[in-house]
Design a protein around this motif. Structure first.
Motif, short mmCIF file in Angstrom:
data_model
loop_
_atom_site.label_atom_id
_atom_site.label_comp_id
_atom_site.label_asym_id
_atom_site.label_seq_id
_atom_site.Cartn_x
_atom_site.Cartn_y
_atom_site.Cartn_z
N ASN A 165 -28.86 -20.18 -26.41
CA ASN A 165 -28.69 -19.58 -27.73
C ASN A 165 -29.86 -19.81 -28.68
OD1 ASN A 165 -26.22 -18.60 -26.93
ND2 ASN A 165 -25.03 -20.20 -27.94
N ASP A 166 -30.92 -20.40 -28.16
CA ASP A 166 -32.14 -20.61 -28.95
C ASP A 166 -33.31 -20.32 -28.02
OD1 ASP A 166 -34.09 -21.54 -30.82
OD2 ASP A 166 -32.66 -22.95 -31.65
N ASP A 167 -34.38 -21.12 -28.09
CA ASP A 167 -35.60 -20.85 -27.31
C ASP A 167 -35.59 -21.57 -25.96
OD1 ASP A 167 -36.46 -19.50 -29.56
OD2 ASP A 167 -37.72 -21.14 -30.27
N VAL A 168 -36.43 -21.06 -25.06
CA VAL A 168 -36.83 -21.78 -23.85
C VAL A 168 -38.30 -22.10 -24.04
CG1 VAL A 168 -37.25 -21.66 -21.38
CG2 VAL A 168 -35.13 -20.73 -22.34
N SER A 169 -38.63 -23.38 -24.19
CA SER A 169 -39.99 -23.80 -24.52
C SER A 169 -40.61 -24.55 -23.35
CB SER A 169 -39.97 -24.69 -25.77
OG SER A 169 -41.27 -25.12 -26.10
N GLY A 204 -28.30 -23.00 -12.99
CA GLY A 204 -27.74 -21.66 -12.92
C GLY A 204 -26.39 -21.59 -13.62
N GLY A 205 -26.22 -20.56 -14.45
CA GLY A 205 -24.95 -20.40 -15.15
C GLY A 205 -24.74 -21.36 -16.30
N ALA A 206 -25.76 -22.11 -16.67
CA ALA A 206 -25.63 -23.08 -17.77
C ALA A 206 -25.44 -22.35 -19.10
CB ALA A 206 -26.87 -23.97 -17.84
N HIS A 207 -24.79 -23.03 -20.04
CA HIS A 207 -24.65 -22.50 -21.40
C HIS A 207 -25.18 -23.56 -22.35
CE1 HIS A 207 -23.09 -20.96 -25.14
NE2 HIS A 207 -22.76 -19.83 -24.54
N ILE A 208 -26.30 -23.27 -22.99
CA ILE A 208 -26.96 -24.23 -23.88
C ILE A 208 -26.95 -23.65 -25.28
CG2 ILE A 208 -29.09 -25.51 -24.32
CD1 ILE A 208 -29.78 -25.04 -21.32
N SER A 209 -26.25 -24.32 -26.20
CA SER A 209 -26.12 -23.79 -27.55
C SER A 209 -27.41 -23.92 -28.35
CB SER A 209 -24.99 -24.52 -28.29
OG SER A 209 -23.74 -24.25 -27.66
N VAL A 220 -31.66 -15.29 -23.22
CA VAL A 220 -32.26 -16.24 -24.16
C VAL A 220 -32.26 -15.57 -25.54
CG1 VAL A 220 -34.30 -17.60 -24.74
CG2 VAL A 220 -33.72 -17.18 -22.33
N ALA A 221 -31.51 -16.14 -26.48
CA ALA A 221 -31.39 -15.52 -27.80
C ALA A 221 -32.69 -15.59 -28.60
CB ALA A 221 -30.26 -16.19 -28.59
N GLY A 222 -33.48 -16.64 -28.37
CA GLY A 222 -34.73 -16.81 -29.08
C GLY A 222 -35.91 -16.35 -28.26
N ALA A 223 -36.96 -17.19 -28.20
CA ALA A 223 -38.19 -16.85 -27.49
C ALA A 223 -38.30 -17.64 -26.19
CB ALA A 223 -39.39 -17.17 -28.38
#
Length: 291
Positions: free
Chosen positions: A182-186, A145-150, A203-206
């Motif tokens: 900032n990218d996908d959650v796969s 929760g609240g994570a920031h993943i570039s 989620v900036a991506g897909a």
């Protein structure tokens, strides 16, 4: 901790880190990480050694330091809460005796692939690159929760939670609420026994949940209320046992070909398909209502 206190295997890990070299136990890749409790000192590193290494060592001249372990047992509890670790960490096929504590940690890149972890406490973590739990088995809560993943978050083929649980008060098994990716959650082929919570995440991506199995009978299997997706949300052949909440979700494109599934002693029986919803709509169904 003095360098003289290290075991022979720990010394190999210590010496490999400044140059970013791999350290693999001889049987690495031949055994399931869940069996790691029985691994001996010839493939065991104490969590306190890893902590000391990451917080006190430096790269060799002209080299890029990194921790790269394969087929290793991590004894004790790895506590890196609030730590700043400007290195890539890769654990492949490793066994963690206790759940890592990574709350509010800052790290360049973090990879737990094909590992066994009792749980993962990494709320508000900051990852400058990719975060992976690909193929790992984690019976306890994964707190992000609240994570920031570039970069991207990969959880494909991960197995979260326990198939049978009598805990009526248990928290979501995957907590990604209010996280920013900032990218996908796969997560294709993800198996989760417990609520997968994406509420309020960005989620900036897909988001890919193709062929995932999410099970929380009588409660919410997927909580994606107010999820913001920059690209598309895909859940082709998703199977769920429990409610699906997409209320307030925002996504330019949604492709959901999901089915509500009721687990039985003989396996999964698919019921009524979950309807595709508009970008501002909601799909919330319960398996007991499937015909």
């Amino acid at each position: 901790m003095k360098i003289a206190d290290l075991t022979a295997f720990e010394r190999d890990v210590w010496n490999a880190f400044p140059r970013g070299r791999d350290v693999a136990s001889p049987p690495a890749g031949d055994e399931n990480a869940e069996k790691g409790r029985s691994w001996g000192p010839d493939r065991t590193v104490r969590a306190e050694v890893i902590r000391k290494l990451l917080l006190s060592s430096h790269p060799a001249d002209g080299e890029v330091a990194a921790l790269r372990l394969a087929g290793v047992r991590i004894s004790g509890q790895l506590d890196l809460r609030f730590a700043a670790v400007p290195y890539a960490l890769r654990f492949w096929g490793c066994y963690f005796e206790r759940a890592p504590l990574l709350y509010a940690m800052a790290v360049r890149q973090l990879n737990f692939s094909e590992c066994y972890l009792p749980a993962l406490d990494a709320a508000t973590i900051r990852v400058d690159g990719v975060l992976r739990i690909t193929g790992s088995r984690i019976p306890g809560e994964v707190r992000l929760g609240g994570a920031h993943i570039s970069g991207a978050f990969f959880l494909d083929n991960a197995h979260l939670g326990r198939e049978s649980s009598d805990d009526l008060e248990r928290k979501p098994i995957l907590q990604l609420n209010h996280a920013t990716i900032n990218d996908d959650v796969s997560g294709p082929h993800l198996v989760a026994h417990g609520t997968v919570r994406l509420a309020g995440a960005t989620v900036a991506g897909a988001v890919n949940l193709d062929e995932a199995e999410l099970s929380e009978p009588g409660r919410t299997a997927l909580d994606a209320e107010n999820l913001k997706v920059g690209s598309n949300l895909s859940a082709s052949r998703l199977r769920t046992s429990g409610a699906v909440n997409l209320r307030g979700r925002r996504s330019p494109d949604t492709s959901i070909s999901s089915r509500l599934a009721c687990p039985t002693p003989t396996g999964w029986h698919c019921g009524l398909a979950v309807a595709r919803s508009a970008s501002s709509g909601c799909t919330t169904r319960h398996p007991s209502r499937a015909q």
